[in-house]
Design an enzyme around this catalytic site. Structure first.
Site, PDB file in Angstrom:
ATOM      1  N   LYS A   1       1.660  -3.444 -19.657  1.00 16.90           N
ATOM      2  CA  LYS A   1       2.340  -4.555 -18.964  1.00 16.90           C
ATOM      3  C   LYS A   1       1.443  -5.118 -17.874  1.00 16.90           C
ATOM      4  O   LYS A   1       1.416  -6.311 -17.610  1.00 16.90           O
ATOM      5  CB  LYS A   1       3.639  -4.060 -18.350  1.00 16.90           C
ATOM      6  CG  LYS A   1       4.224  -4.965 -17.270  1.00 16.90           C
ATOM      7  CD  LYS A   1       5.275  -4.277 -16.445  1.00 16.90           C
ATOM      8  CE  LYS A   1       5.643  -4.981 -15.183  1.00 16.90           C
ATOM      9  NZ  LYS A   1       4.620  -4.952 -14.131  1.00 16.90           N
ATOM     10  N   ASN A   2       0.657  -4.249 -17.201  1.00 11.06           N
ATOM     11  CA  ASN A   2      -0.144  -4.725 -16.066  1.00 11.06           C
ATOM     12  C   ASN A   2      -1.545  -5.162 -16.462  1.00 11.06           C
ATOM     13  O   ASN A   2      -2.411  -5.341 -15.608  1.00 11.06           O
ATOM     14  CB  ASN A   2      -0.186  -3.655 -14.974  1.00 11.06           C
ATOM     15  CG  ASN A   2       1.187  -3.473 -14.341  1.00 11.06           C
ATOM     16  OD1 ASN A   2       2.087  -4.300 -14.552  1.00 11.06           O
ATOM     17  ND2 ASN A   2       1.364  -2.405 -13.606  1.00 11.06           N
TER      18      ASN A   2
ATOM     19  N   VAL B   1       0.918   3.410  -1.345  1.00 13.12           N
ATOM     20  CA  VAL B   1       0.554   2.076  -1.834  1.00 13.12           C
ATOM     21  C   VAL B   1       1.577   1.028  -1.422  1.00 13.12           C
ATOM     22  O   VAL B   1       1.226  -0.076  -1.002  1.00 13.12           O
ATOM     23  CB  VAL B   1       0.380   2.087  -3.371  1.00 13.12           C
ATOM     24  CG1 VAL B   1       0.061   0.690  -3.906  1.00 13.12           C
ATOM     25  CG2 VAL B   1      -0.712   3.081  -3.775  1.00 13.12           C
TER      26      VAL B   1
ATOM     27  N   ASP C   1       3.073   3.790  -9.608  1.00 17.49           N
ATOM     28  CA  ASP C   1       4.098   3.488 -10.630  1.00 17.49           C
ATOM     29  C   ASP C   1       4.508   4.717 -11.422  1.00 17.49           C
ATOM     30  O   ASP C   1       5.458   4.681 -12.189  1.00 17.49           O
ATOM     31  CB  ASP C   1       3.575   2.429 -11.607  1.00 17.49           C
ATOM     32  CG  ASP C   1       3.081   1.204 -10.883  1.00 17.49           C
ATOM     33  OD1 ASP C   1       2.002   0.713 -11.211  1.00 17.49           O
ATOM     34  OD2 ASP C   1       3.775   0.776  -9.941  1.00 17.49           O
TER      35      ASP C   1
ATOM     36  N   ARG D   1       5.100 -11.898 -10.721  1.00 21.49           N
ATOM     37  CA  ARG D   1       4.002 -12.074  -9.758  1.00 21.49           C
ATOM     38  C   ARG D   1       2.795 -12.714 -10.442  1.00 21.49           C
ATOM     39  O   ARG D   1       1.876 -13.173  -9.778  1.00 21.49           O
ATOM     40  CB  ARG D   1       3.591 -10.717  -9.168  1.00 21.49           C
ATOM     41  CG  ARG D   1       4.396 -10.349  -7.946  1.00 21.49           C
ATOM     42  CD  ARG D   1       3.970  -9.038  -7.391  1.00 21.49           C
ATOM     43  NE  ARG D   1       2.731  -9.127  -6.639  1.00 21.49           N
ATOM     44  CZ  ARG D   1       2.624  -9.648  -5.428  1.00 21.49           C
ATOM     45  NH1 ARG D   1       3.668 -10.220  -4.876  1.00 21.49           N
ATOM     46  NH2 ARG D   1       1.482  -9.645  -4.793  1.00 21.49           N
TER      47      ARG D   1
ATOM     48  N   CYS E   1       8.964  -6.734  -8.273  1.00 20.47           N
ATOM     49  CA  CYS E   1       9.902  -5.717  -7.790  1.00 20.47           C
ATOM     50  C   CYS E   1       9.962  -5.687  -6.258  1.00 20.47           C
ATOM     51  O   CYS E   1       8.974  -5.857  -5.577  1.00 20.47           O
ATOM     52  CB  CYS E   1       9.474  -4.343  -8.301  1.00 20.47           C
ATOM     53  SG  CYS E   1       9.662  -4.206 -10.072  1.00 20.47           S
TER      54      CYS E   1
END
Ligand code: EPZ
Length: 438
Positions: A23-24, A333, A311, A97, A121
């Site tokens: 996803k990232n 983070v 994550d 984002r 988020c």
């Protein structure tokens, strides 16, 4: 109608599932295709919300897109890129984002861009100061408007020096996507070097970019006049793989994650083993299981790559509620990523959050008013509850908690989870979970 899932917990998750592209990474590679003068092909693409949002935004700018969802193959043709209507872009405000990463490519292609207000988020302030400072240092003019940003580059984009005060993934991607066609050399220091960043560098290199990555987090990019399209297979989603691994631990189950890639997950696998989980790596994926006996408590500190990913922590915390003893978590983070623990406490977990930095590192949030450390005391029996999904990873941790708990839970707002977990309801069914969408 609100998306509610009824979960009958207390059963181990067992079976095999398949994890596709990260996803990232995938949405960033889609944005990179804008820079190409010819079409691109991206493989191993998951059907997740972020891919849909970026597809929509690319189409608004004239990119022709064909997504073979079954095969996971995305074809993108950027040959007729054009300015989009602000109202249409505006409709996508708050959904992701990723739009902020359109700045560099659209400035190169069109000389201007309108970026809607971002989503993402609610796990901290999610500022974009690093992004805007970087774009200005390339020569862009940033005009903050009521519901977005209008950005132009009246004198073009010139290579520059960018130093990131923190190894921000997004700001690193912003720099790379702008520098590759800027005029001259760009030197980026303090860069993020996550596997997803390195795969974006692979894509840009395939397109014709000239970039080097040094051992001290310095990335140097020589701007080129033209880039071609790319053909690329996305790296697998190491966050989803780790989430299912944590689910196996928390439910005393046994899950084979086809597509999981050991090199991207080394730190997670070390931690998983220290907690008492068992795993076996083969050429197609990784099997994760609870070998029986007690789980062990640990001291866990999140960090940028190659540290323990932020994550990964929320799903693993659910497994730590079942460990025998005290575990300590220090989230370094994001400043506000422990809100999800309140629902776990409602379900019977014993967790206390703190403002102090409880770990080896003093981080940016120490002595400021952020609960970013936690002590988890276990094992505690979890019982079903009515819970509301707070964010993507917190939402998945709630699913795990409901599946591990005795009794019935109603989990509200589950659609958020499909932002990052492809077909998660089908996967739960494959793992013999007792869940029903209400
Ligand atoms: C990416 O977010 C990921 N999202 C996040 O995954 C991930 O947690 C994060 O990187 C860290 O690995 C995507 O790739 C879509 P950052 P990003 O910029 O780029 C501060 C998930 O669940 N910062 O690395 O937004 C920021 O506040 C999501 O998949 C600034 O101060 O993260 C944070 O404290 C959650 N100013 C830190 O840097 C800026 O301009 C790291 O943020 C930018 C960031």
């Amino acid at each position: 109608m609100e998306s509610i899932l009824r979960v009958d917990g207390g059963k181990p998750l067992t079976g095999d599932i398949f994890v596709r592209g990260a996803k990232n990474f995938v949405p960033k590679a889609m944005v990179a295709s804008l820079l190409g003068s010819s079409p691109s092909k991206l493989r191993n693409v998951p059907q997740i919300r972020d891919v849909d949002v970026v597809s929509e935004l690319l189409s608004l700018h004239g990119v022709q897109i064909n997504f073979d969802q079954g095969a996971g193959v995305l074809d993108l043709n950027p040959e007729n890129v054009e300015i989009a209507h602000v109202a249409d872009i505006d409709a996508l405000a708050g959904s992701s984002r990723i739009p902020i990463l359109f700045c560099g490519p659209l400035l190169h292609r069109l000389g201007e861009a309108f970026i809607p207000d971002l989503g993402g988020c609610n796990i901290g302030g999610r500022p974009i100061d690093f992004h805007l400072d970087t774009l200005r240092s390339f020569g862009a003019v940033v005009d903050k408007q009521e519901n977005g940003i209008h950005i132009t580059a009246p004198n073009g984009l010139r290579g520059t020096q960018v130093h990131l005060p923190y190894p921000s993934v997004g700001a690193t991607e912003q720099t790379l996507l702008t520098a590759v066609m800027a005029d001259g050399l760009t030197e980026l220091t303090g860069a993020a070097i996550e596997p997803e960043i390195m795969d974006l560098i692979n894509v840009l290199q395939k397109m014709g970019a000239i970039m080097s990555v040094d051992t001290d987090r310095t990335i140097r990019i020589e701007g080129v006049k033209e880039l071609s399209g790319f053909t690329h297979t996305a790296l697998p989603d190491r966050i989803e793989a780790a989430s299912w691994a944590s689910a196996a631990l928390a439910t005393r189950g046994d899950i084979y994650v086809r597509g999981a890639h050991q090199p991207d997950m080394t730190t997670f696998l070390n931690t998983f083993r220290k907690v008492g989980g068992a795993f076996r790596v083969d050429d197609e994926g990784i099997r994760f299981w609870h070998p029986g006996g007690d789980l062990k408590p640990i001291v866990l500190e999140t960090n940028v790559h190659p540290g323990f990913m932020t994550d990964w922590q929320q799903p693993l915390v659910v497994a730590l509620t079942q460990a025998t003893g005290l575990s300590i978590l220090h989230e370094t983070v994001y400043e506000n990523r422990l809100g999800f623990t309140s629902a776990l406490i409602e379900m019977g977990a014993n967790i206390q959050v703190y403002r102090e930095c409880l770990g080896g590192l003093r981080c940016r949030f120490g002595q400021r008013n952020f609960n970013h450390s936690a002590v988890i005391s276990g094992p505690t029996k979890l019982h079903g509850a009515n819970i509301e999904v707070p964010d993507l990873r917190g939402g998945f941790s709630y699913l795990i908690a409901a599946l591990a708990a005795e009794g019935e839970s109603m989990v509200r707002g589950i659609d958020v989870i499909s932002r990052g977990y492809e077909h998660f309801l089908n996967k739960l069914a494959r793992l013999d979970a007792s869940v029903e969408r209400c």
